[in-house]
Design an enzyme around this catalytic site. Structure first.
Site, PDB file in Angstrom:
ATOM      1  N   GLU A  16      -6.392 -53.743  13.613  1.00  0.00           N
ATOM      2  CA  GLU A  16      -6.210 -54.361  12.453  1.00  0.00           C
ATOM      3  C   GLU A  16      -4.963 -55.232  12.263  1.00  0.00           C
ATOM      4  OE1 GLU A  16      -5.936 -51.352   9.306  1.00  0.00           O
ATOM      5  OE2 GLU A  16      -4.580 -50.129  10.569  1.00  0.00           O
ATOM      6  N   HIS A  27      -6.248 -51.125  -2.184  1.00  0.00           N
ATOM      7  CA  HIS A  27      -6.750 -49.960  -2.083  1.00  0.00           C
ATOM      8  C   HIS A  27      -7.334 -49.417  -3.524  1.00  0.00           C
ATOM      9  CE1 HIS A  27      -5.123 -50.180   1.884  1.00  0.00           C
ATOM     10  NE2 HIS A  27      -5.841 -48.859   2.105  1.00  0.00           N
ATOM     11  N   CYS A  80     -14.816 -50.680  10.328  1.00  0.00           N
ATOM     12  CA  CYS A  80     -14.620 -49.688   9.158  1.00  0.00           C
ATOM     13  C   CYS A  80     -13.918 -50.440   7.886  1.00  0.00           C
ATOM     14  CB  CYS A  80     -14.055 -48.614   9.538  1.00  0.00           C
ATOM     15  SG  CYS A  80     -12.164 -48.620   9.942  1.00  0.00           S
ATOM     16  N   ASP A 140      -7.300 -55.349   6.966  1.00  0.00           N
ATOM     17  CA  ASP A 140      -5.803 -55.559   7.250  1.00  0.00           C
ATOM     18  C   ASP A 140      -5.880 -56.860   8.151  1.00  0.00           C
ATOM     19  OD1 ASP A 140      -3.824 -53.977   5.627  1.00  0.00           O
ATOM     20  OD2 ASP A 140      -4.593 -52.373   6.740  1.00  0.00           O
TER      21      ASP A 140
HETATM   22  C1  PEP Z   1      -8.825 -51.801   6.919  1.00  0.00           C
HETATM   23  O1  PEP Z   1      -7.688 -52.403   7.106  1.00  0.00           O
HETATM   24  O2  PEP Z   1      -9.982 -52.628   7.228  1.00  0.00           O
HETATM   25  C2  PEP Z   1      -9.087 -50.266   6.848  1.00  0.00           C
HETATM   26  C3  PEP Z   1     -10.382 -49.816   7.035  1.00  0.00           C
HETATM   27  O3  PEP Z   1      -8.027 -49.482   6.366  1.00  0.00           O
HETATM   28  P1  PEP Z   1      -7.387 -49.472   4.982  1.00  0.00           P
HETATM   29  O4  PEP Z   1      -8.394 -50.539   4.327  1.00  0.00           O
HETATM   30  O5  PEP Z   1      -7.480 -48.121   4.156  1.00  0.00           O
HETATM   31  O6  PEP Z   1      -6.146 -50.126   5.456  1.00  0.00           O
HETATM   32 MG    MG Z   2      -6.016 -50.835   7.309  1.00  0.00          MG
END
Ligand code: PEP
Ligand code: MG
Length: 583
Positions: A443, A198, A514, A467
């Site tokens: 995910e 992140h 996403c 994920d």
């Molecule tokens: C993902 O896991 O692809 C996602 C969009 O959520 P995050 O990156 O915040 O875990």
């Molecule tokens: Mg995620």
């Protein structure tokens, strides 16, 4: 100074050239911003006042010492008072405020770090141990300072004091990264971290070149060294020769020109050559990012990572934002998007986004009480968030997105809690959109393999490839030692994504991606070929993806992709995807 090059993991594109600014873990715990000239003396006074207050506190301690207190206790207070009066601490920190324009906390921590390094070299053990006293005194002052800190970090009034600094640190947490918004840092280099940690994601959303997994960078690079970050290659060059510097400056110019050209596409609809319209959405961390989303011509927000509203608040679990505060933030995003849809993801806390920085009890946090699991275990916290989001739906088009679902009962419990939140709002007389849609993040591989369970219950799906890759390939997304195993083109990943898109469309519901794959132009054609019609990414990536879409012919891509999906050989897949780009 000898020039050297380090290789790591590229996480945020572009080239940065600046002076290294080393951040120690202690320095990361305090706010750091640059103080404008006219406020420097006020900042100096803030530090002096804090020191004076700690002095008063120590004197009070002295007078309140019980008669039978051990003599060491009095001596201990004396030592702290002496340290506090030493110009090596106060005067030196004040000098740093005046000369480098650092805020008081940052100046103090910088000076203490410098002193600590000197102490480490002292041979006399007794003296060496006084380092702990100095740190304790500094902590007392910091505590007072933080109480008087401004909540809003001022923006710099002009560029005069922008020193073009590149942050070099062992690690930066996502919450710490967040505080670099609006500051004058032009790049990030860290020793650890993965492509889709992140921290990396926030760097990308700040649109600042960054490279992680540099192993020894924070030890090899020195304060104020000249540094080049090549964010596309994951390369960092320290103390470059004039020739290398010139080459990178030239490349920087070319990149800037390309970006400028892309801006012309802002209002162009994202339509393929055969006339299919594609929806391009933005991923945001805070409502203020909506500006960048609109500037990039986004059709809406496809992922509002709401957990960032909960982070960087002193790191304590009890300091979560109230319903009212959350509501104002969600409403702000909804109003900013002017009628365009805003997908708000419920709290995805845990793993590399701990709510409480000190909370690291799980041995395997990515597999632990994260996201929806955490929310279902904390129903009051979850209901508060649901009410806040629902209330924002009275001001525009809001969709709710639930992270990390794997079980039917989790979906059912979540839907029941949404109903409960709605009832509470009706009882309280609050308005909200009764028909607010609820979607699931796909995910976890188990979710992608049990899609009927989801499409039966949910209004839309959004694939979180970050994920999905982490859990399918069993690689921790923050661990740079396994970062080389991260491969979005692994046949298993492609199968899971293709299955999800197909199942969603068969059920007549929207499917978006996403995760970071959506913003990677090298994958745009492949995702289109799989049938994807909704992409959500950082605003900074959006126009480049649009440019790619404008050049695509869907029937051709669909044929090519079908062939790729029948292949189980990684090299053949990689070659075929590369081949797609040239058509
Ligand atoms: C993902 O896991 O692809 C996602 C969009 O959520 P995050 O990156 O915040 O875990
Ligand atoms: Mg995620």
């Amino acid at each position: 100074m000898a020039s050297f090059t380090l290789h790591g993991i590229p996480v945020s594109r572009g080239i940065s050239i600046g002076r290294a600014h080393l951040l120690t873990p202690a320095a990361l715990d305090v706010k750091h911003y640059l103080v404008p000239e006219e406020q420097l003396e006020a900042e100096v006074r803030r530090l002096q006042d804090a020191i004076a207050e700690v002095h008063r506190g120590l004197q009070l301690l002295w007078t309140e010492l019980p008669k039978d207190a051990p003599t060491e206790l009095g001596a201990f207070i004396d030592v702290h008072a002496l340290i506090l009066s030493d110009p090596m601490i106060s005067e030196a920190a004040i000098d740093i405020i005046r000369s480098r324009h650092y805020n008081a906390e940052w100046a103090l921590v910088t000076q203490i770090d410098e002193l600590s390094a000197q102490f480490d070299e002292i041979e006399d053990e007794y003296l060496r141990e006084r380092k702990a006293d100095i740190q304790q005194v500094a902590e007392r002052v910091l505590k007072v300072l933080m109480g008087s800190a401004q909540l809003v970090v001022p923006r710099l009034p002009n560029d005069e004091y922008q020193p073009q600094m590149i942050v070099v640190a062992h690690d930066i947490s996502p919450a710490d990264m967040l505080q670099f918004r609006d500051r004058s840092f032009i790049g990030f280099v860290t020793d650890v971290g993965g492509q889709n940690s992140h921290t990396a994601i926030v760097a990308r959303s700040l649109d600042i070149p960054a490279a992680v997994g540099m192993s020894q960078a924070s030890q090899l690079i020195e304060q104020d060294d000249w540094v080049i970050i090549d964010g596309d290659a994951g390369v960092v060059i320290a103390n470059p020769s004039p020739l290398v510097l010139e080459q990178y400056r030239a490349r920087q110019l070319v990149l800037q020109k390309t970006r400028k050209k892309l801006l012309k596409l802002k209002k162009t609809p994202a339509v393929t050559l055969d006339g299919t319209a594609i929806t391009l959405l933005a991923n945001i961390e805070l409502p203020d990012d909506c500006g960048a989303a609109l500037d990039a011509g986004a059709n809406g927000v496809g992922l509002f990572r709401s957990e960032f509203l909960f982070m960087g608040r002193g790191g304590h679990a009890h300091m979560v934002p109230s319903e009212e505060e959350q509501f104002e933030q969600y409403k702000k995003a909804v109003l900013a998007m002017k009628g365009r849809p805003v997908v708000i993801r419920t709290l995805d806390i845990g793993a590399d986004k701990p709510l409480d920085q000190t909370e690291h009890t799980a041995l395997n946090p990515a597999l632990g009480l994260r996201a929806i699991r955490y929310c279902l275990a904390e129903p009051q916290l979850f209901l508060t968030q649901l009410r806040a989001i629902l209330r924002a739906s009275a001001f525009g088009k809001v969709r709710l997105l639930i992270p990390m679902l794997a079980h039917a009962f989790e979906i059912d419990q979540t839907l029941a809690m949404i109903e409960q939140a709605k009832t509470q709002l009706r009882d309280a007389g609050h308005k909200f959109d009764e028909g607010v849609e609820v979607g699931a993040m796909i995910e976890i591989p188990a979710a992608a393999l049990a899609l009927p369970m989801f499409v039966r219950r949910m209004d839309f799906l959004s694939i979180g490839t970050n994920d999905l890759i982490q859990y399918t390939l069993a690689i921790d997304r923050v661990d740079y030692e396994v970062a080389h195993l991260y491969n979005p083109l692994h046949p298993a990943i492609l199968q899971l994504i293709a299955m999800t898109i197909a199942a969603g469309h068969k059920a007549g519901i929207d499917v978006a991606v996403c995760g970071e794959m959506a913003g990677d132009v090298k994958l745009t054609r492949l995702l289109l070929g799989m049938g994807l019609r909704e992409f959500s990414m950082h605003p900074a990536q959006l126009l480049a993806v649009k440019q790619e879409i404008l050049r695509c012919d869907l029937p051709t891509l669909t044929r090519q992709t079908a062939k790729i999906l029948r292949t189980m050989e990684p090299q053949a897949i990689a070659d075929a995807v590369a081949q797609m780009q040239t058509m």
